[in-house]
Scaffold this motif. Structure first.
Motif, PDB file in Angstrom:
ATOM      1  N   TRP A 117      26.033 -59.415 -26.757  1.00  0.00           N
ATOM      2  CA  TRP A 117      27.140 -60.346 -26.588  1.00  0.00           C
ATOM      3  C   TRP A 117      28.210 -59.774 -25.656  1.00  0.00           C
ATOM      4  O   TRP A 117      29.145 -60.441 -25.283  1.00  0.00           O
ATOM      5  CB  TRP A 117      27.766 -60.670 -27.952  1.00  0.00           C
ATOM      6  N   ARG A 118      28.065 -58.502 -25.286  1.00  0.00           N
ATOM      7  CA  ARG A 118      29.089 -57.882 -24.455  1.00  0.00           C
ATOM      8  C   ARG A 118      28.701 -57.995 -22.986  1.00  0.00           C
ATOM      9  O   ARG A 118      27.537 -57.914 -22.638  1.00  0.00           O
ATOM     10  CB  ARG A 118      29.239 -56.419 -24.852  1.00  0.00           C
ATOM     11  N   SER A 119      29.705 -58.194 -22.134  1.00  0.00           N
ATOM     12  CA  SER A 119      29.415 -58.328 -20.706  1.00  0.00           C
ATOM     13  C   SER A 119      28.969 -56.996 -20.114  1.00  0.00           C
ATOM     14  O   SER A 119      29.416 -55.937 -20.536  1.00  0.00           O
ATOM     15  CB  SER A 119      30.657 -58.812 -19.976  1.00  0.00           C
ATOM     16  N   GLU A 120      28.109 -57.096 -19.112  1.00  0.00           N
ATOM     17  CA  GLU A 120      27.633 -55.856 -18.502  1.00  0.00           C
ATOM     18  C   GLU A 120      28.712 -55.182 -17.665  1.00  0.00           C
ATOM     19  O   GLU A 120      28.555 -54.037 -17.254  1.00  0.00           O
ATOM     20  CB  GLU A 120      26.374 -56.100 -17.663  1.00  0.00           C
ATOM     21  N   THR A 121      29.819 -55.886 -17.426  1.00  0.00           N
ATOM     22  CA  THR A 121      30.907 -55.235 -16.699  1.00  0.00           C
ATOM     23  C   THR A 121      31.460 -54.061 -17.510  1.00  0.00           C
ATOM     24  O   THR A 121      32.074 -53.159 -16.959  1.00  0.00           O
ATOM     25  CB  THR A 121      32.060 -56.223 -16.394  1.00  0.00           C
TER      26      THR A 121
ATOM     27  N   LEU B 155      27.179 -83.897 -28.154  1.00  0.00           N
ATOM     28  CA  LEU B 155      26.895 -82.766 -29.054  1.00  0.00           C
ATOM     29  C   LEU B 155      25.704 -81.960 -28.518  1.00  0.00           C
ATOM     30  O   LEU B 155      25.751 -80.732 -28.441  1.00  0.00           O
ATOM     31  CB  LEU B 155      26.599 -83.265 -30.475  1.00  0.00           C
ATOM     32  N   VAL B 156      24.653 -82.673 -28.123  1.00  0.00           N
ATOM     33  CA  VAL B 156      23.468 -81.980 -27.609  1.00  0.00           C
ATOM     34  C   VAL B 156      23.814 -81.189 -26.354  1.00  0.00           C
ATOM     35  O   VAL B 156      23.391 -80.042 -26.180  1.00  0.00           O
ATOM     36  CB  VAL B 156      22.322 -82.985 -27.311  1.00  0.00           C
ATOM     37  N   LEU B 157      24.638 -81.804 -25.497  1.00  0.00           N
ATOM     38  CA  LEU B 157      25.045 -81.114 -24.265  1.00  0.00           C
ATOM     39  C   LEU B 157      25.810 -79.834 -24.616  1.00  0.00           C
ATOM     40  O   LEU B 157      25.606 -78.773 -24.009  1.00  0.00           O
ATOM     41  CB  LEU B 157      25.906 -82.040 -23.404  1.00  0.00           C
ATOM     42  N   ALA B 158      26.697 -79.933 -25.611  1.00  0.00           N
ATOM     43  CA  ALA B 158      27.473 -78.760 -26.026  1.00  0.00           C
ATOM     44  C   ALA B 158      26.551 -77.677 -26.572  1.00  0.00           C
ATOM     45  O   ALA B 158      26.705 -76.491 -26.258  1.00  0.00           O
ATOM     46  CB  ALA B 158      28.507 -79.161 -27.071  1.00  0.00           C
ATOM     47  N   ILE B 159      25.570 -78.081 -27.388  1.00  0.00           N
ATOM     48  CA  ILE B 159      24.621 -77.107 -27.955  1.00  0.00           C
ATOM     49  C   ILE B 159      23.822 -76.439 -26.852  1.00  0.00           C
ATOM     50  O   ILE B 159      23.676 -75.219 -26.809  1.00  0.00           O
ATOM     51  CB  ILE B 159      23.678 -77.798 -28.966  1.00  0.00           C
ATOM     52  N   PHE B 160      23.325 -77.265 -25.917  1.00  0.00           N
ATOM     53  CA  PHE B 160      22.549 -76.693 -24.817  1.00  0.00           C
ATOM     54  C   PHE B 160      23.395 -75.689 -24.034  1.00  0.00           C
ATOM     55  O   PHE B 160      22.959 -74.574 -23.741  1.00  0.00           O
ATOM     56  CB  PHE B 160      22.040 -77.783 -23.872  1.00  0.00           C
ATOM     57  N   SER B 161      24.633 -76.104 -23.710  1.00  0.00           N
ATOM     58  CA  SER B 161      25.495 -75.224 -22.917  1.00  0.00           C
ATOM     59  C   SER B 161      25.752 -73.921 -23.658  1.00  0.00           C
ATOM     60  O   SER B 161      25.730 -72.837 -23.067  1.00  0.00           O
ATOM     61  CB  SER B 161      26.828 -75.904 -22.615  1.00  0.00           C
ATOM     62  N   GLY B 162      26.000 -74.036 -24.972  1.00  0.00           N
ATOM     63  CA  GLY B 162      26.230 -72.830 -25.773  1.00  0.00           C
ATOM     64  C   GLY B 162      25.022 -71.904 -25.727  1.00  0.00           C
ATOM     65  O   GLY B 162      25.163 -70.701 -25.487  1.00  0.00           O
ATOM     66  N   GLY B 163      23.839 -72.474 -25.932  1.00  0.00           N
ATOM     67  CA  GLY B 163      22.618 -71.674 -25.907  1.00  0.00           C
ATOM     68  C   GLY B 163      22.396 -71.049 -24.542  1.00  0.00           C
ATOM     69  O   GLY B 163      22.052 -69.875 -24.419  1.00  0.00           O
ATOM     70  N   PHE B 164      22.653 -71.854 -23.509  1.00  0.00           N
ATOM     71  CA  PHE B 164      22.469 -71.377 -22.138  1.00  0.00           C
ATOM     72  C   PHE B 164      23.401 -70.209 -21.845  1.00  0.00           C
ATOM     73  O   PHE B 164      23.001 -69.183 -21.280  1.00  0.00           O
ATOM     74  CB  PHE B 164      22.738 -72.530 -21.160  1.00  0.00           C
ATOM     75  N   LEU B 165      24.673 -70.349 -22.261  1.00  0.00           N
ATOM     76  CA  LEU B 165      25.637 -69.277 -22.018  1.00  0.00           C
ATOM     77  C   LEU B 165      25.257 -68.010 -22.774  1.00  0.00           C
ATOM     78  O   LEU B 165      25.407 -66.905 -22.268  1.00  0.00           O
ATOM     79  CB  LEU B 165      27.046 -69.733 -22.416  1.00  0.00           C
ATOM     80  N   LEU B 166      24.759 -68.210 -23.998  1.00  0.00           N
ATOM     81  CA  LEU B 166      24.343 -67.036 -24.789  1.00  0.00           C
ATOM     82  C   LEU B 166      23.206 -66.286 -24.082  1.00  0.00           C
ATOM     83  O   LEU B 166      23.211 -65.053 -24.005  1.00  0.00           O
ATOM     84  CB  LEU B 166      23.899 -67.461 -26.192  1.00  0.00           C
ATOM     85  N   ILE B 167      22.249 -67.050 -23.543  1.00  0.00           N
ATOM     86  CA  ILE B 167      21.138 -66.421 -22.828  1.00  0.00           C
ATOM     87  C   ILE B 167      21.650 -65.698 -21.589  1.00  0.00           C
ATOM     88  O   ILE B 167      21.281 -64.562 -21.301  1.00  0.00           O
ATOM     89  CB  ILE B 167      20.080 -67.486 -22.448  1.00  0.00           C
ATOM     90  N   HIS B 168      22.541 -66.384 -20.879  1.00  0.00           N
ATOM     91  CA  HIS B 168      23.116 -65.787 -19.669  1.00  0.00           C
ATOM     92  C   HIS B 168      23.817 -64.476 -20.000  1.00  0.00           C
ATOM     93  O   HIS B 168      23.629 -63.454 -19.340  1.00  0.00           O
ATOM     94  CB  HIS B 168      24.102 -66.778 -19.044  1.00  0.00           C
ATOM     95  N   ARG B 169      24.585 -64.497 -21.063  1.00  0.00           N
ATOM     96  CA  ARG B 169      25.307 -63.301 -21.465  1.00  0.00           C
ATOM     97  C   ARG B 169      24.337 -62.196 -21.913  1.00  0.00           C
ATOM     98  O   ARG B 169      24.486 -61.037 -21.549  1.00  0.00           O
ATOM     99  CB  ARG B 169      26.316 -63.655 -22.574  1.00  0.00           C
ATOM    100  N   THR B 170      23.345 -62.589 -22.680  1.00  0.00           N
ATOM    101  CA  THR B 170      22.374 -61.601 -23.165  1.00  0.00           C
ATOM    102  C   THR B 170      21.734 -60.854 -22.001  1.00  0.00           C
ATOM    103  O   THR B 170      21.564 -59.637 -22.032  1.00  0.00           O
ATOM    104  CB  THR B 170      21.268 -62.311 -23.979  1.00  0.00           C
ATOM    105  N   ILE B 171      21.397 -61.621 -20.946  1.00  0.00           N
ATOM    106  CA  ILE B 171      20.741 -60.981 -19.807  1.00  0.00           C
ATOM    107  C   ILE B 171      21.712 -60.102 -19.040  1.00  0.00           C
ATOM    108  O   ILE B 171      21.343 -59.043 -18.544  1.00  0.00           O
ATOM    109  CB  ILE B 171      20.114 -62.058 -18.906  1.00  0.00           C
ATOM    110  N   HIS B 172      22.982 -60.530 -18.987  1.00  0.00           N
ATOM    111  CA  HIS B 172      23.992 -59.720 -18.297  1.00  0.00           C
ATOM    112  C   HIS B 172      24.800 -58.906 -19.291  1.00  0.00           C
ATOM    113  O   HIS B 172      26.021 -58.954 -19.285  1.00  0.00           O
ATOM    114  CB  HIS B 172      24.895 -60.619 -17.463  1.00  0.00           C
ATOM    115  N   PRO B 174      24.831 -55.020 -21.755  1.00  0.00           N
ATOM    116  CA  PRO B 174      24.200 -53.689 -21.836  1.00  0.00           C
ATOM    117  C   PRO B 174      22.783 -53.791 -22.396  1.00  0.00           C
ATOM    118  O   PRO B 174      21.869 -53.117 -21.919  1.00  0.00           O
ATOM    119  CB  PRO B 174      25.111 -52.934 -22.799  1.00  0.00           C
ATOM    120  N   PHE B 175      22.596 -54.670 -23.384  1.00  0.00           N
ATOM    121  CA  PHE B 175      21.262 -54.889 -23.943  1.00  0.00           C
ATOM    122  C   PHE B 175      20.305 -55.434 -22.890  1.00  0.00           C
ATOM    123  O   PHE B 175      19.161 -54.998 -22.770  1.00  0.00           O
ATOM    124  CB  PHE B 175      21.371 -55.859 -25.134  1.00  0.00           C
ATOM    125  N   GLY B 176      20.815 -56.394 -22.087  1.00  0.00           N
ATOM    126  CA  GLY B 176      19.989 -56.997 -21.044  1.00  0.00           C
ATOM    127  C   GLY B 176      19.494 -55.969 -20.034  1.00  0.00           C
ATOM    128  O   GLY B 176      18.367 -56.053 -19.538  1.00  0.00           O
TER     129      GLY B 176
END
Lengths: 272, 317
Positions: A117-121, B155-172, B174-176
């Motif tokens: 959940w943390r940014s890579e920055t 509501l569905v759009l909000a859920i999708f956006s939330g999920g999408f942002l979570l994936i984006h964050r996960t990839i960017h 330290p874990f990603g």
């Protein structure tokens, strides 16, 4: 409490189905040395390497790191206690940038590697140290490039920088100069020498000139067993080694003994 | 700047879309889009090919459906319960599957998913062949009546956006970074001291949870949870969506879901209904032959090729 030996292998045996690749190999790596493991193709060098780092489990035998029994540890645990290996084929993370490659190694100590959940920055604070390490292997200018785009020699240098990021006590290099041209070989040899100021090095190496130049101690393997262990003078004068490596028999020995550099050159020629 | 503009444009487009397009269709695209994005997190960024992701979509669908219709939960709690159930299943299945690699990983996930299929077929609370029907959409936070398709869409759009942002964050994150390192060269990651199985397990659970969220949301939209959701065909379809759209890209899976849902929609209403799978197979073959990186993955290459062509022509004038 520190022992003279960083790593001790006692009676390592690795049996695959119907074939014993490594048979009763014992090996002592002295602290601060550059220790080379050599031997003809198929002598079991890489298997020994895999056993030492637990990428393979020995069928029998014992491993001691600083006097502590590490025979049952997992390979990632081995790395965490300070024994880090490289691979025969250069091991970088191709889709990461050069900087990120080193940073991934630095990152492990921080304990935030599961924070999705943390940014890579937040990793930017490691960039300084990562650049220092890249500087030390002459790669600082390549920091933003994709690792896949580096030349072979530079990939090897990157690999070493990544390994050094972990500040290992013992560095294991599997054929660090394999597949390189002369210039790259000299650069890597120099790099190994400078790395040796910080840590003990155990390497598998084919290029006997590099071995002659760098090694404090050499272990020769043949058909899975240790033929001889000693410094370069001792090893290169040994008739069995000479026979194994060059097909030279004892009568010729007089011509080359006492001139190890020439012998090394010849051994290398014959291998190539 | 380019990317930000693109995403802003997409958000505006998504907000206005239901004025022009049938909202239920859009919701279907978004639900499958989220499912495919979750799958892509595992395949494109974790390098793990799961052939049993329908189990998580279906678990989200069934659990939310059951919770809403039997316990009369509010939609937000219902969605949460379904998501958590999928995450829990992901934890168990992941722990079993990440010990294996490559094709064996795929086979273990497929086998485990088939196990869930028969559970949902036989269990007394799932309605067997009929599935769960007439699940109430309820009122969001007890205030917003989701019976309206417009309310439901946002509501569905909000859920999708939330999920999408979570994936984006996960990839960017330290874990990603570690995840990408493991995907690139697992042995090297081990030699740096990483316990790679734990990282794989975590990404598996995140992916399963989001797939469950997609299934749970789909249940609310269609007021239905059926065996289709847990069938192995569904596991295959999500692979297809991801590959067609572009594996390892952010928007690819959504585009892939859009393409496949559209094809299905266009064919199923007419006499060509039986040919849906034929059409999908053709799309897949075309994709493999012509755009190996998928629609979204191929796009930047096309653009740069065009730019090169133009640049080459300019000096001639």
């Amino acid at each position: 409490m520190t022992t003279d030996y960083v790593l001790e292998a006692r009676g390592l045996i690795k049996a695959f189905k119907g074939f014993t690749a490594v048979d009763n190999v014992s090996l002592n790596v002295r602290r601060g040395d550059i220790h080379a493991l050599i031997g003809p193709n198929g002598a079991g060098k890489t298997t020994v390497f895999n056993l030492l780092t637990k990428f393979l489990s020995p069928t029998r035998g014992q491993l001691l790191f600083n006097g502590r029994d590490i025979t049952s540890l997992s390979p990632d645990r081995i790395a965490r206690i300070g024994m880090v290996r490289s691979f025969q084929i250069s091991a970088v993370f191709p889709d990461l940038s050069v900087l990120e490659n080193v940073r991934v190694a630095l990152q492990r100590h921080r304990g935030d590697s599961f924070f999705f959940w943390r940014s890579e920055t937040s990793l930017a604070s490691l960039n300084g140290r990562a650049l220092e390490l890249l500087e030390s292997v002459g790669l600082a200018a390549f920091a933003p490039h994709r690792a896949a785009d580096l030349s072979y020699g530079r990939k090897r240098a990157l690999e070493i920088a990544t390994t050094l990021a972990l500040e290992p006590e013992l560095l294991l290099l599997d054929e660090p100069t394999q597949g390189m041209g002369h210039e790259d070989i000299d650069a890597v040899a120099e790099l190994i020498r400078s790395v040796n100021r910080q840590c003990t090095v155990l390497m598998v190496e084919h290029n006997l000139k590099v071995v002659a130049d760098l090694s404090d101690r050499i272990t020769v393997l043949q058909r899975g067993t240790v033929l001889i262990e000693g410094d370069y003078q001792t090893v290169s004068a040994d008739p069995q080694v000479r026979a194994a490596y060059m097909g030279v028999d004892e009568s010729e020995d007089g011509q080359t003994s006492g001139r190890p550099a020439i012998a090394a050159g010849r051994m290398q020629e014959i291998r190539v | 700047m380019n990317k930000r503009t693109l995403y802003c444009a997409l958000v505006v487009l998504a907000l206005l879309a239901p004025l022009a397009v049938y909202p239920v269709f859009l919701m279907k695209v978004l639900c499958f889009g989220l499912f495919a994005c979750a799958f892509n997190l595992l395949l494109g960024f974790g390098g793990l090919l799961s052939f049993g992701h329908a189990a998580f979509l279906g678990t989200g669908a069934y659990v939310t459906g059951y919770a809403m219709s039997t316990w009369g939960l509010t939609p937000e709690i219902g969605l949460l319960v379904g998501t958590l159930a999928s995450a829990a299943l992901g934890l168990v299945y992941g722990a079993l599957a990440v010990r294996r690699e490559g094709i064996y990983f795929a086979m273990v996930t497929l086998a485990l998913a088939q196990l869930m299929f028969f559970v949902y077929l036989q269990a007394p609370f799932t309605g067997g062949e009929d599935g769960l029907q007439g699940i109430p959409r309820g009122q969001l936070l007890g205030v917003v009546d989701l019976q309206s398709n417009m309310a439901m869409y946002y509501l569905v759009l909000a859920i999708f956006s939330g999920g999408f942002l979570l994936i984006h964050r996960t990839i960017h994150s330290p874990f990603g970074q570690v995840l990408k390192a493991i995907r690139d060269n697992e042995a090297r990651a081990i030699s740096l001291g990483y316990q790679v199985d734990r990282y794989k397990l975590l990404v598996f659970v995140i992916s399963a949870a989001l797939a469950g969220l997609a299934g749970a949301t789909k249940t609310l939209v269609f007021q239905l949870a059926s065996l289709n959701d847990v069938h192995w065909l569904m596991s295959g379809e999500v692979v297809l969506m991801t590959l067609v759209g572009g594996m390892g890209t952010f928007l690819g899976p959504l585009v892939g879901a859009g393409v496949l849902v559209s094809v299905e929609h266009a064919l199923s209403s007419g006499t060509l209904g039986a040919y849906v799978h034929v059409a999908m197979g053709m799309i897949f073959v075309l994709c493999v032959l012509l755009f190996r990186r998928g629609i979204v993955g191929e796009f930047p290459h096309l653009v740069s090729k065009l730019a090169k062509g133009i640049r080459r022509r300019l000096p001639m004038r």
